[in-house]
Design a protein around this motif. Structure first.
Motif, PDB file in Angstrom:
ATOM      1  N   ILE B 215       0.831  -1.204   0.000  1.00 42.33           N
ATOM      2  CA  ILE B 215       0.000   0.000   0.000  1.00 42.33           C
ATOM      3  C   ILE B 215       0.866   1.256   0.000  1.00 42.33           C
ATOM      4  N   ALA B 218       1.815   1.540  -3.628  1.00 41.22           N
ATOM      5  CA  ALA B 218       0.664   2.035  -4.386  1.00 41.22           C
ATOM      6  C   ALA B 218       0.515   3.538  -4.176  1.00 41.22           C
ATOM      7  N   ALA B 219       0.701   3.974  -2.934  1.00 35.72           N
ATOM      8  CA  ALA B 219       0.568   5.401  -2.641  1.00 35.72           C
ATOM      9  C   ALA B 219       1.680   6.206  -3.303  1.00 35.72           C
ATOM     10  N   ALA B 224       1.980  10.158  -3.741  1.00 35.57           N
ATOM     11  CA  ALA B 224       2.103  10.635  -2.371  1.00 35.57           C
ATOM     12  C   ALA B 224       3.575  10.703  -1.962  1.00 35.57           C
ATOM     13  N   GLN B 228       2.637  12.789   3.028  1.00 33.78           N
ATOM     14  CA  GLN B 228       1.247  12.411   2.696  1.00 33.78           C
ATOM     15  C   GLN B 228       0.966  10.959   3.056  1.00 33.78           C
ATOM     16  N   ARG B 232      -1.948  10.327   5.614  1.00 33.47           N
ATOM     17  CA  ARG B 232      -3.179   9.739   5.084  1.00 33.47           C
ATOM     18  C   ARG B 232      -3.255   8.232   5.226  1.00 33.47           C
ATOM     19  N   LEU B 233      -2.111   7.571   5.353  1.00 30.22           N
ATOM     20  CA  LEU B 233      -2.146   6.112   5.490  1.00 30.22           C
ATOM     21  C   LEU B 233      -1.680   5.643   6.866  1.00 30.22           C
ATOM     22  N   PRO B 236      -3.955   6.930  10.128  1.00 29.72           N
ATOM     23  CA  PRO B 236      -5.246   6.250  10.291  1.00 29.72           C
ATOM     24  C   PRO B 236      -5.115   4.748  10.511  1.00 29.72           C
ATOM     25  N   LEU B 237      -4.092   4.129   9.906  1.00 28.24           N
ATOM     26  CA  LEU B 237      -3.975   2.680  10.063  1.00 28.24           C
ATOM     27  C   LEU B 237      -3.307   2.289  11.384  1.00 28.24           C
ATOM     28  N   LEU B 317      -8.431  -3.837  11.124  1.00 29.71           N
ATOM     29  CA  LEU B 317      -8.375  -2.524  10.492  1.00 29.71           C
ATOM     30  C   LEU B 317      -7.827  -2.627   9.076  1.00 29.71           C
ATOM     31  N   LEU B 318      -6.981  -3.638   8.844  1.00 30.17           N
ATOM     32  CA  LEU B 318      -6.351  -3.767   7.531  1.00 30.17           C
ATOM     33  C   LEU B 318      -7.155  -4.660   6.594  1.00 30.17           C
ATOM     34  N   ALA B 319      -8.297  -5.113   7.035  1.00 30.49           N
ATOM     35  CA  ALA B 319      -9.049  -6.064   6.230  1.00 30.49           C
ATOM     36  C   ALA B 319      -9.311  -5.520   4.838  1.00 30.49           C
ATOM     37  N   GLY B 320      -9.072  -6.365   3.848  1.00 29.53           N
ATOM     38  CA  GLY B 320      -9.394  -5.990   2.477  1.00 29.53           C
ATOM     39  C   GLY B 320      -8.332  -5.203   1.763  1.00 29.53           C
ATOM     40  N   SER B 321      -7.250  -4.904   2.461  1.00 30.23           N
ATOM     41  CA  SER B 321      -6.206  -4.122   1.812  1.00 30.23           C
ATOM     42  C   SER B 321      -5.421  -4.964   0.833  1.00 30.23           C
ATOM     43  N   VAL B 322      -4.781  -5.985   1.362  1.00 28.80           N
ATOM     44  CA  VAL B 322      -4.005  -6.861   0.502  1.00 28.80           C
ATOM     45  C   VAL B 322      -4.438  -8.280   0.785  1.00 28.80           C
TER      46      VAL B 322
END
Lengths: 396, 324
Positions: B215, B218-219, B224, B228, B232-233, B236-237, B317-322
């Motif tokens: 991620i 990707a950012a 970013a 940033q 932004r990542l 919050p994570l 919290l990280l569900a669905g990220s990778v």
């Protein structure tokens, strides 16, 4: 829209492993190029170098008319789709797609419009307010695609984007990605280890092995005229049968000598591959695709060449049957075939006893049964020949 | 449920074979109940004194000093006298409890927020940025956790009152200005920040470095920069880790006595609640019944903070990220 040109690209890691060796690749504007090869061949590294996630040790990388070697990823005008999606888990689908535009400081109205458009293209509209954790694998994959297309970049880079999907979904998404690319006409570099993906999606396919580019051609050319043993063994499913045979001159014709018998090299093949004459009295690797072996009981108009073996396994795929035949003939054992082989030990054992397993894809009406000794027609007109030392295809 | 499944696997093998299945099953059930029973026992042991203190805080001085708190069951006489005494300033030269409460806040707020903020930056840099000497710097930071605070009290006090100056050949170089911090809340929270940072960096680094690399890449491709990505990542994570450390740091600082005594002890009007609590019980501990009420006054805020922050301990919290 931009061409991507790789000139003598090298990647040497600090531990001095040489991941990419003198890679030359000319990707035409709007082309869908697939990088394919076994794991560890450097295909992902090459893609990451284009993306700017890996430094370039030496060589020149051009996107459009700019040399981008030292540009940050965001200045290269590229978008990338990752194998495991790499979505931002705390953002909604809409926020995920909009992230790049937001960072670029685009006006809100424009962002909304472009996100809507991307979501429409990928049929993601019902899920725009969901978080990635609430989506299925296929939907997440589409969000990852959406994040790439929303930016309208010059180049798409895709790193095995479908490998985490189940088989059925993968086939669907293959079509989605291919159609999307055709509609957008954006230059795309697509990495995969799946040769079916490579064959079906790419305008051209580049085959890599151990950091070297072996061949880059249209899928059909790659299949019909593999430049070397590795490409021959890697492309095609079931894989090409590769046998180590002696080549003897008999009058004005060449004969390939298997332990199990002789195959006459047809004049047309000899005319196309005059280089074969130099191997008379020596050894070559002959390659026969499974679909070029036929059951003589079905159809007529068969040539005289035959190969005999015992049926070890009969796999009915519905439309066709794959017969696995134990044949008295030495399998080709070279660095290339070893690397392409699923089971290296088996290959070596077979070579020791001079027996190979030849796979034939025959008509579904074939009556061949397991345990029977059968004779199959060999379409020698379409046989391939390779130098056993260099692994190169023999032409002139 | 959990207890049952765990003991299934740890059931001793020495259970004799050949006994009836019914007995075996009964033994199993008995053993399965053991962990739960032990847990309840611990909960009971842990809670009982607190309960006793709560009850005592509502009893009159005489009663507290002559009978056990459990007599309240037969003789329920409750009063708010202790609480009144705690909040009154009559007969003392110290300000009222509210003053000390605010003093505590003046120390605990900067001492909690500043190290979290600094440590998050540092942890991100240690985890995801490349710079020379990163490993050794990190080892150094972690090694700082071993420095005992008692050893540094005098040097710190000197630093706060006189600054730090280096005199070489008649030239005086000021390394740290003389800010005359002794007796101010700043002396306490500066110290708490310094001693909180190493552990904060260590804990947050462990968490932040475990976030999936993809991620961040990707950012990066999305354009970013480090700031940033951080804002932004990473922030919050990392909320669960930030909240966890926040609670710990808050409790440590709130309950601290040593640092407060060393740096603010001389200024009773600036002292936090812990100092006031200690003086409340009187020079010879004769007023210890007041401590019961004071302790509950002091516990109120930490409890509120704990319950406010615990909802940030979100799993998945990280569900669905990778994938994978």
């Amino acid at each position: 829209m931009a061409a991507v040109v790789l000139e003598q690209l090298n990647k040497i890691y600090p531990n001095s492993s040489h991941a990419i060796i003198d890679l030359d690749l000319d990707i035409i504007d709007g082309e869908f190029l697939v990088l394919v090869g076994p794991s560890g061949c450097g295909k992902s590294t090459a893609l990451r170098m284009i993306a700017g996630l890996e430094d370039i040790s030496s060589g020149v990388l051009r996107i459009g008319d700019r040399v981008v070697n030292d540009l940050a990823p965001k200045d290269r005008d590229i978008a990338m789709v990752f194998q495991n999606y790499a979505l931002y888990p705390h953002m909604t689908v809409a926020q995920n797609i909009a992230f790049a535009l937001k960072l670029a400081g685009r006006p809100k109205a424009e962002i909304n419009e472009r996100v809507q458009h991307a979501a429409q293209t990928l049929q993601l509209e019902p899920w725009l307010d969901r978080k990635p954790g609430q989506l299925s694998g296929g939907q997440r994959q589409r969000v990852a695609m959406g994040r790439a297309i929303v930016r309208d970049p010059a180049v798409f880079l895709m790193d095995e984007p479908l490998s985490n999907l189940d088989a059925k979904l993968r086939v669907q998404m293959r079509a989605v990605v291919a159609r999307l690319q055709r509609d957008l006409k954006t230059t795309t570099v697509y990495v995969t280890h799946d040769q079916v993906e490579a064959m079906t999606m790419g305008d051209r396919v580049a085959v890599l092995r151990d950091g070297r580019l072996l061949q880059v051609d249209a899928p059909e050319t790659l299949y019909e005229r593999p430049a070397d043993l590795f490409v021959a063994a890697f492309i095609g499913s079931p894989a090409m049968n590769l046998l180590d045979v002696g080549l003897e001159q008999n009058g004005d014709q060449l004969e390939a000598v298997l332990n199990a018998g002789r195959l006459i090299v047809p004049p047309a093949v000899l005319a196309a591959r005059p280089g074969l004459l130099a191997y008379a009295g020596g050894r070559v690797v002959v390659g026969i695709r499974p679909e070029h072996l036929h059951d003589p009981a079905i159809g007529s108009d068969h040539g005289p060449a035959r190969i005999r073996g015992v049926v070890e396994l009969r796999e009915s795929l519905g439309a066709v049957i794959d017969l696995h035949l134990r044949v008295h003939a030495k399998p080709a054992v070279t660095t290339e075939t070893r690397q392409a082989a699923g089971d290296i030990e088996l290959l070596e054992r077979q070579a020791q006893v001079g027996e190979s397993v030849v796979v034939a894809t025959v008509d579904s009406r074939s009556k061949a049964r397991v345990g029977e000794t059968v004779e199959l027609v060999v379409d020698t007109e379409r046989a391939h020949f390779f130098d056993p030392e260099t692994g190169q295809a023999i032409w002139d | 449920m959990t207890a049952e499944t765990t003991t299934t696997t740890t059931l001793p093998r020495s259970v004799p074979t050949g006994i009836s299945l019914g007995l075996g099953a009964r033994i199993h059930r008995r053993l399965a109940a053991v962990p739960t029973a032990v847990l309840w026992l611990i909960v009971g042991l842990w809670t009982l004194p607190s309960l006793g203190m709560l009850v005592s805080s509502f009893r009159a001085e005489d009663a507290v000093k002559t009978t056990g708190w459990w007599t309240v069951v037969t003789d329920p006489k409750l009063t708010l006298d202790n609480y009144r005494a705690v909040f009154s300033t009559a007969g003392t030269d110290s300000p009222d409890m509210w003053r000390h409460f605010l003093n505590s806040l003046a120390i605990v707020i900067p001492a909690t927020i500043i190290p979290i903020a600094l440590a998050a930056f540092a942890a991100y840099a240690f985890a995801w940025m490349d710079f020379k000497g990163k490993t050794w710097l990190f080892v150094g930071v972690v090694a700082l956790m071993a420095v005992p605070i008692q050893m540094s009290l005098i040097p710190l006090l000197q630093l706060y009152t006189g600054g730090a100056h280096l005199t070489i050949g008649g030239q005086t170089l000021t390394l740290f200005p003389d800010l005359n911090l002794a007796g101010t809340p700043a002396a306490a929270w500066l110290t708490h920040i310094g001693f909180g940072l190493p552990l904060a960096i260590f804990l947050l680094h462990n968490y932040i470095s475990a976030l999936p690399r993809d991620i961040f890449e990707a950012a990066t491709i999305d354009g970013a920069d480090h700031m940033q990505i951080f804002r932004r990542l990473v922030i919050p994570l990392s909320v669960p880790a930030l909240a966890a450390f926040g609670i710990f740091q808050f409790l440590w600082v709130w309950n601290d006595y040593l640092v407060a005594l060393s740096f603010i002890g001389g200024a009773p009007d600036k002292a936090p609640m812990t100092i006031r609590l200690a003086t409340l019980s009187g020079g010879r501990g004769q007023d210890w019944h007041l401590l019961t009420a004071a302790a509950f006054v002091s516990i109120a805020l930490p409890l509120a903070v704990f319950f406010a922050l615990q909802r940030f301990f979100v799993r998945g919290l990280l569900a669905g990220s990778v994938k994978g």
